[in-house]
Design a protein around this motif. Structure first.
Motif, PDB file in Angstrom:
ATOM      1  N   ARG A 292     112.287  62.328   3.460  1.00 13.11           N
ATOM      2  CA  ARG A 292     113.030  61.077   3.608  1.00 13.11           C
ATOM      3  C   ARG A 292     112.133  59.887   3.303  1.00 13.11           C
ATOM      4  NH1 ARG A 292     115.652  62.379   9.563  1.00 13.11           N
ATOM      5  NH2 ARG A 292     116.855  64.233   8.959  1.00 13.11           N
ATOM      6  N   GLY A 293     112.682  58.900   2.616  1.00 12.30           N
ATOM      7  CA  GLY A 293     111.962  57.659   2.370  1.00 12.30           C
ATOM      8  C   GLY A 293     110.996  57.744   1.209  1.00 12.30           C
ATOM      9  N   HIS A 294     110.310  56.620   0.969  1.00 17.01           N
ATOM     10  CA  HIS A 294     109.317  56.516  -0.089  1.00 17.01           C
ATOM     11  C   HIS A 294     107.938  56.372   0.557  1.00 17.01           C
ATOM     12  CE1 HIS A 294     113.010  55.631  -2.199  1.00 17.01           C
ATOM     13  NE2 HIS A 294     112.372  55.712  -3.361  1.00 17.01           N
ATOM     14  N   HIS A 295     106.998  57.177   0.091  1.00 13.65           N
ATOM     15  CA  HIS A 295     105.671  57.194   0.690  1.00 13.65           C
ATOM     16  C   HIS A 295     104.610  57.203  -0.402  1.00 13.65           C
ATOM     17  CE1 HIS A 295     107.591  58.094   4.552  1.00 13.65           C
ATOM     18  NE2 HIS A 295     108.342  58.965   3.886  1.00 13.65           N
ATOM     19  N   TYR A 333     102.120  42.071   3.665  1.00 14.54           N
ATOM     20  CA  TYR A 333     102.001  43.452   3.193  1.00 14.54           C
ATOM     21  C   TYR A 333     102.627  43.590   1.818  1.00 14.54           C
ATOM     22  CZ  TYR A 333     102.516  48.519   2.990  1.00 14.54           C
ATOM     23  OH  TYR A 333     102.462  49.835   2.607  1.00 14.54           O
ATOM     24  N   ASP A 334     101.885  44.188   0.891  1.00  8.40           N
ATOM     25  CA  ASP A 334     102.344  44.374  -0.489  1.00  8.40           C
ATOM     26  C   ASP A 334     102.646  45.849  -0.696  1.00  8.40           C
ATOM     27  OD1 ASP A 334     102.925  44.309  -3.139  1.00  8.40           O
ATOM     28  OD2 ASP A 334     100.933  43.689  -3.822  1.00  8.40           O
ATOM     29  N   VAL A 335     103.919  46.199  -0.659  1.00  4.48           N
ATOM     30  CA  VAL A 335     104.295  47.606  -0.774  1.00  4.48           C
ATOM     31  C   VAL A 335     103.975  48.153  -2.156  1.00  4.48           C
ATOM     32  CG1 VAL A 335     106.659  47.110  -1.509  1.00  4.48           C
ATOM     33  CG2 VAL A 335     106.156  49.253  -0.311  1.00  4.48           C
ATOM     34  N   ALA A 336     103.934  47.298  -3.176  1.00  5.19           N
ATOM     35  CA  ALA A 336     103.670  47.773  -4.534  1.00  5.19           C
ATOM     36  C   ALA A 336     102.268  48.362  -4.662  1.00  5.19           C
ATOM     37  CB  ALA A 336     103.853  46.633  -5.528  1.00  5.19           C
ATOM     38  N   ARG A 337     101.330  47.863  -3.855  1.00  5.51           N
ATOM     39  CA  ARG A 337      99.954  48.358  -3.943  1.00  5.51           C
ATOM     40  C   ARG A 337      99.822  49.768  -3.385  1.00  5.51           C
ATOM     41  NH1 ARG A 337      95.885  43.921  -1.658  1.00  5.51           N
ATOM     42  NH2 ARG A 337      94.444  45.559  -2.326  1.00  5.51           N
ATOM     43  N   MET A 338     100.809  50.210  -2.606  1.00  4.14           N
ATOM     44  CA  MET A 338     100.750  51.550  -2.028  1.00  4.14           C
ATOM     45  C   MET A 338     101.236  52.619  -3.003  1.00  4.14           C
ATOM     46  SD  MET A 338      99.431  51.025   0.852  1.00  4.14           S
ATOM     47  CE  MET A 338      99.645  52.640   1.583  1.00  4.14           C
ATOM     48  N   ASN A 339     101.802  52.200  -4.146  1.00  2.38           N
ATOM     49  CA  ASN A 339     102.277  53.136  -5.164  1.00  2.38           C
ATOM     50  C   ASN A 339     103.224  54.173  -4.559  1.00  2.38           C
ATOM     51  OD1 ASN A 339     102.534  54.298  -7.678  1.00  2.38           O
ATOM     52  ND2 ASN A 339     100.691  55.564  -7.485  1.00  2.38           N
ATOM     53  N   PRO A 340     104.316  53.710  -3.912  1.00  2.00           N
ATOM     54  CA  PRO A 340     105.191  54.667  -3.225  1.00  2.00           C
ATOM     55  C   PRO A 340     106.022  55.498  -4.188  1.00  2.00           C
ATOM     56  CG  PRO A 340     106.157  52.485  -3.163  1.00  2.00           C
ATOM     57  CD  PRO A 340     104.811  52.337  -3.827  1.00  2.00           C
TER      58      PRO A 340
END
Length: 344
Positions: A292-295, A333-340
């Motif tokens: 579930r979800g994007h990680h 928080y920058d979610v793009a940097r986590m490369n989900p």
């Protein structure tokens, strides 16, 4: 008497023991004071530096002594212990405090304002209410099981269980009456807990840093509020790694003779804050394992090669570093940097 440059104070419920030195590091003060005498004594003393252990009532004394013009430094007890000589007593403790506060490498606990202390009470009261609710819930389940009545897991199953008990005419009247008492107590605790959590959420909504921290996966309003309330000045840490180490989320280092030996996490620092971070990380890992979800790719690879609990601690460490970065820089928080990527 020569000018006192440092005073170590060993505090207790009724008696405070003082140990002071002058610029030549000569002992010029050894004194015992009752609580009533403390402020009167320091009001007559020229401004100096005072060291105390960060223990019960230390924040109160720090605020009161600061009002008199003194500089107060609070130290964690485990950091003071190496400076206490053998044959421990109150005088030796005060002497150890006086010595410890002079070390350049010593880390100090910030003095909290009365308002900050009140905000911290929200977290403590909430935790206490949750513990009492859990105890009461287990009590109800245990007594009900003695009559062959069981309920599924979860808090939501308690109300239906109490309703079944109230309608069960085969139970003794005394037992049903006592279950009613337990049910009323549980309802009261639930009401108090909701009121405290409402105050906590109001505090969170009014804090910009907490709102930014809550954007991090695994960090909700409760964890974000705890981070803001319990973290000292984030600029006191040189990096996110130092912040994670302060929380006890880094391995113990027992290296020698050129061999690196890393063990379990140190569990240093604030236990409640570390627990909340690990619980949040565990929830994220459970969602990832269920697809579930994007990680992040890093997390998905981690849970493939490491046990769940170890992965949760590793994720909590990473979240702590990210949280430090946001607190220290004011960034979001920058979610793009986590490369989900989607979990599978």
């Amino acid at each position: 008497m020569n000018q006192i440059i440092r005073i170590g104070i060993d505090t207790s419920k009724y008696i405070l023991v003082l140990h002071g030195v002058d610029a030549a590091e000569q002992v010029v003060l050894r004194k015992k004071l009752s609580r009533k005498q403390v402020l009167e004594f320091f009001a007559k003393l020229p401004p100096t530096v005072i060291g105390m252990e960060a223990c019960g009532a230390s924040q109160h004394w720090a605020r009161e002594l600061s009002k008199l013009g003194h500089e107060v430094k609070l130290m964690a007890p485990q950091l003071v212990k190496p400076y206490v000589m053998r044959n421990k007593n109150d005088g030796r403790d005060a002497e150890g405090l006086c010595e410890a506060m002079s070390r350049r490498s010593m880390r100090f606990v910030p003095v909290k304002t009365a308002e900050q202390q009140a905000a911290l009470m929200l977290m403590g009261v909430r935790d206490g209410l949750i513990v009492r609710r859990t105890q009461l819930t287990n009590t109800i389940r245990g007594h009900a099981a003695e009559y062959g009545l069981i309920a599924p897991k979860g808090l939501d199953a308690i109300e239906p269980l109490l309703a079944r008990i109230a309608q069960d005419e085969t139970l003794p009247a005394l037992a049903r009456e006592l279950f009613v008492v337990l049910g009323r107590e549980r309802a009261r605790l639930e009401g108090e807990l909701k009121a405290v959590e409402a105050k906590l959420m109001a505090w969170h909504r009014g804090d910009a840093t907490g709102r930014r921290l809550a954007e991090i996966p695994s960090v909700g309003p409760i964890v974000a509020t705890a981070l803001v309330m319990k973290t000292p000045d984030p600029h006191a840490f040189r990096s996110g790694r130092h912040f994670a180490a302060w929380l006890g989320l880094t391995p113990k280092d027992h290296s020698t003779a050129g061999r690196t030996r890393l063990g379990k996490i140190t569990r240093a620092g604030d236990e409640d804050l570390r627990r909340l971070l690990v619980i949040g990380a565990t929830a994220v890992i459970q969602q990832a394992r269920r697809g579930r979800g994007h990680h992040s790719r890093w997390l998905l690879a981690l849970i493939q090669r490491k046990p769940p609990k170890l992965a949760a601690v590793a994720l909590a460490n990473k979240v702590a570093r990210i949280a430090w970065k946001l607190m220290a820089t004011g960034e979001s928080y920058d979610v793009a940097r986590m490369n989900p990527i989607p979990a599978t």
